[in-house]
Motif scaffolding. Sequence first.
Motif, PDB file in Angstrom:
ATOM      1  N   ARG A  64      10.262   5.667 -33.125  1.00  0.00           N
ATOM      2  CA  ARG A  64       9.923   6.989 -32.576  1.00  0.00           C
ATOM      3  C   ARG A  64       8.486   7.043 -32.058  1.00  0.00           C
ATOM      4  O   ARG A  64       8.207   7.747 -31.088  1.00  0.00           O
ATOM      5  N   ALA A  65       7.590   6.285 -32.672  1.00  0.00           N
ATOM      6  CA  ALA A  65       6.206   6.256 -32.209  1.00  0.00           C
ATOM      7  C   ALA A  65       6.111   5.722 -30.783  1.00  0.00           C
ATOM      8  O   ALA A  65       5.163   6.043 -30.056  1.00  0.00           O
ATOM      9  N   HIS A  66       7.099   4.929 -30.387  1.00  0.00           N
ATOM     10  CA  HIS A  66       7.111   4.365 -29.032  1.00  0.00           C
ATOM     11  C   HIS A  66       7.835   5.260 -28.026  1.00  0.00           C
ATOM     12  O   HIS A  66       7.961   4.877 -26.857  1.00  0.00           O
ATOM     13  N   TYR A  67       8.267   6.426 -28.437  1.00  0.00           N
ATOM     14  CA  TYR A  67       8.922   7.341 -27.494  1.00  0.00           C
ATOM     15  C   TYR A  67       7.977   7.801 -26.393  1.00  0.00           C
ATOM     16  O   TYR A  67       8.428   8.301 -25.357  1.00  0.00           O
ATOM     17  N   TYR A  68       6.664   7.638 -26.605  1.00  0.00           N
ATOM     18  CA  TYR A  68       5.734   8.015 -25.535  1.00  0.00           C
ATOM     19  C   TYR A  68       6.066   7.262 -24.248  1.00  0.00           C
ATOM     20  O   TYR A  68       5.803   7.748 -23.140  1.00  0.00           O
ATOM     21  N   LYS A  69       6.676   6.094 -24.378  1.00  0.00           N
ATOM     22  CA  LYS A  69       7.017   5.296 -23.192  1.00  0.00           C
ATOM     23  C   LYS A  69       8.052   5.993 -22.311  1.00  0.00           C
ATOM     24  O   LYS A  69       8.152   5.690 -21.117  1.00  0.00           O
ATOM     25  N   ASN A  70       8.813   6.908 -22.904  1.00  0.00           N
ATOM     26  CA  ASN A  70       9.823   7.636 -22.124  1.00  0.00           C
ATOM     27  C   ASN A  70       9.204   8.562 -21.086  1.00  0.00           C
ATOM     28  O   ASN A  70       9.904   9.067 -20.207  1.00  0.00           O
ATOM     29  N   TYR A  71       7.907   8.787 -21.180  1.00  0.00           N
ATOM     30  CA  TYR A  71       7.215   9.688 -20.262  1.00  0.00           C
ATOM     31  C   TYR A  71       6.298   8.933 -19.294  1.00  0.00           C
ATOM     32  O   TYR A  71       5.633   9.531 -18.473  1.00  0.00           O
ATOM     33  N   PHE A  72       6.261   7.613 -19.445  1.00  0.00           N
ATOM     34  CA  PHE A  72       5.335   6.829 -18.625  1.00  0.00           C
ATOM     35  C   PHE A  72       5.988   6.508 -17.281  1.00  0.00           C
ATOM     36  O   PHE A  72       7.066   5.917 -17.224  1.00  0.00           O
ATOM     37  N   ASP A  73       5.328   6.914 -16.211  1.00  0.00           N
ATOM     38  CA  ASP A  73       5.813   6.670 -14.853  1.00  0.00           C
ATOM     39  C   ASP A  73       5.058   5.449 -14.301  1.00  0.00           C
ATOM     40  O   ASP A  73       3.872   5.537 -13.972  1.00  0.00           O
ATOM     41  N   SER A  74       5.742   4.322 -14.216  1.00  0.00           N
ATOM     42  CA  SER A  74       5.087   3.089 -13.791  1.00  0.00           C
ATOM     43  C   SER A  74       4.652   3.121 -12.332  1.00  0.00           C
ATOM     44  O   SER A  74       3.797   2.330 -11.924  1.00  0.00           O
ATOM     45  N   SER A  75       5.211   4.059 -11.548  1.00  0.00           N
ATOM     46  CA  SER A  75       4.816   4.130 -10.140  1.00  0.00           C
ATOM     47  C   SER A  75       3.426   4.722  -9.958  1.00  0.00           C
ATOM     48  O   SER A  75       2.778   4.487  -8.946  1.00  0.00           O
ATOM     49  N   ILE A  76       2.969   5.494 -10.930  1.00  0.00           N
ATOM     50  CA  ILE A  76       1.631   6.088 -10.849  1.00  0.00           C
ATOM     51  C   ILE A  76       0.748   5.687 -12.031  1.00  0.00           C
ATOM     52  O   ILE A  76      -0.426   6.022 -12.076  1.00  0.00           O
ATOM     53  N   HIS A  77       1.350   4.990 -13.012  1.00  0.00           N
ATOM     54  CA  HIS A  77       0.621   4.531 -14.198  1.00  0.00           C
ATOM     55  C   HIS A  77       0.025   5.690 -15.008  1.00  0.00           C
ATOM     56  O   HIS A  77      -1.079   5.596 -15.510  1.00  0.00           O
ATOM     57  N   PHE A  78       0.795   6.767 -15.121  1.00  0.00           N
ATOM     58  CA  PHE A  78       0.390   7.902 -15.921  1.00  0.00           C
ATOM     59  C   PHE A  78       1.593   8.422 -16.711  1.00  0.00           C
ATOM     60  O   PHE A  78       2.748   8.239 -16.314  1.00  0.00           O
ATOM     61  N   ILE A  79       1.296   9.095 -17.812  1.00  0.00           N
ATOM     62  CA  ILE A  79       2.286   9.900 -18.519  1.00  0.00           C
ATOM     63  C   ILE A  79       2.533  11.142 -17.676  1.00  0.00           C
ATOM     64  O   ILE A  79       1.588  11.748 -17.142  1.00  0.00           O
ATOM     65  N   ARG A  80       3.781  11.532 -17.565  1.00  0.00           N
ATOM     66  CA  ARG A  80       4.071  12.774 -16.831  1.00  0.00           C
ATOM     67  C   ARG A  80       5.290  13.454 -17.454  1.00  0.00           C
ATOM     68  O   ARG A  80       6.067  12.808 -18.169  1.00  0.00           O
ATOM     69  N   PRO A  81       5.471  14.756 -17.208  1.00  0.00           N
ATOM     70  CA  PRO A  81       6.610  15.464 -17.780  1.00  0.00           C
ATOM     71  C   PRO A  81       7.938  14.860 -17.322  1.00  0.00           C
ATOM     72  O   PRO A  81       8.044  14.304 -16.238  1.00  0.00           O
ATOM     73  N   LYS A  82       8.935  15.000 -18.182  1.00  0.00           N
ATOM     74  CA  LYS A  82      10.274  14.479 -17.904  1.00  0.00           C
ATOM     75  C   LYS A  82      11.249  15.640 -18.020  1.00  0.00           C
ATOM     76  O   LYS A  82      11.275  16.326 -19.031  1.00  0.00           O
ATOM     77  N   LEU A  83      12.018  15.869 -17.003  1.00  0.00           N
ATOM     78  CA  LEU A  83      12.997  16.959 -17.016  1.00  0.00           C
ATOM     79  C   LEU A  83      14.290  16.490 -17.680  1.00  0.00           C
ATOM     80  O   LEU A  83      14.548  15.303 -17.813  1.00  0.00           O
ATOM     81  N   GLU A  84      15.093  17.460 -18.094  1.00  0.00           N
ATOM     82  CA  GLU A  84      16.307  17.114 -18.796  1.00  0.00           C
ATOM     83  C   GLU A  84      17.238  16.268 -17.919  1.00  0.00           C
ATOM     84  O   GLU A  84      17.879  15.347 -18.392  1.00  0.00           O
TER      85      GLU A  84
END
Length: 202
Positions: free
Chosen positions: A182-202
């Motif tokens: 679960r600590a690695h769930y932050y990866k679910n928000y990482f956008d590799s095209s911009i190299h930033f965390i960003r919101p994820k819609l349902e």
Amino acid sequence: YTALYHSMIAPTIYSDVDGSYYGPDQQIHKADGWTNYSTFSLWDTYRALNPLMTITQPEMVDHVVNSMISIYRQQDKLPIWPLMSGETDQMPGYSSVPVIADAYLKGFTGFDAEEALQAMVATATYEKQNGVPFVLEKGYIPADKVHEATSIAMEYAVDDWGIAAMARKMGKAEDAETFSKRAHYYKNYFDSSIHFIRPKLE
């Protein structure tokens, strides 16, 4: 000097002289063998102030953790942002978790580690906690369903790492594995095209 003084304004003792205090369940409780504290501005303090306390005010650490465990007993989850013993729920994350993990990993023993870990796991799976049902079901919190979803999720990832670290040291392999994942769930928000965390819609 002024900054150090400011670091000691809170948390605050919250009890009568005999240890009696009003809990978040609106009942009178009594601290026995420890001092009850409140005013835990945890999202603001878990990164620096609470670790500083383990160095400059180590005599307070076990009391603070026992106060948090007591809050768990009374509201079925660890504190988020309790003010004068009332839970405000005004901050992202369950930031009492890294405070407890930090204390345990640094060798503080004046609290029940088994109950502390139980409280941490219960808080991380508490379905009334903001966004937690989505974490349990989907592995991420949709930004179109929960306000400040991504910020909350980043805090949960930090908190869950704390649970994993403490569980691992206690020999609780299953909990360590679950919360390490679960600590690695932050990866679910990482956008590799911009190299930033960003919101994820349902």
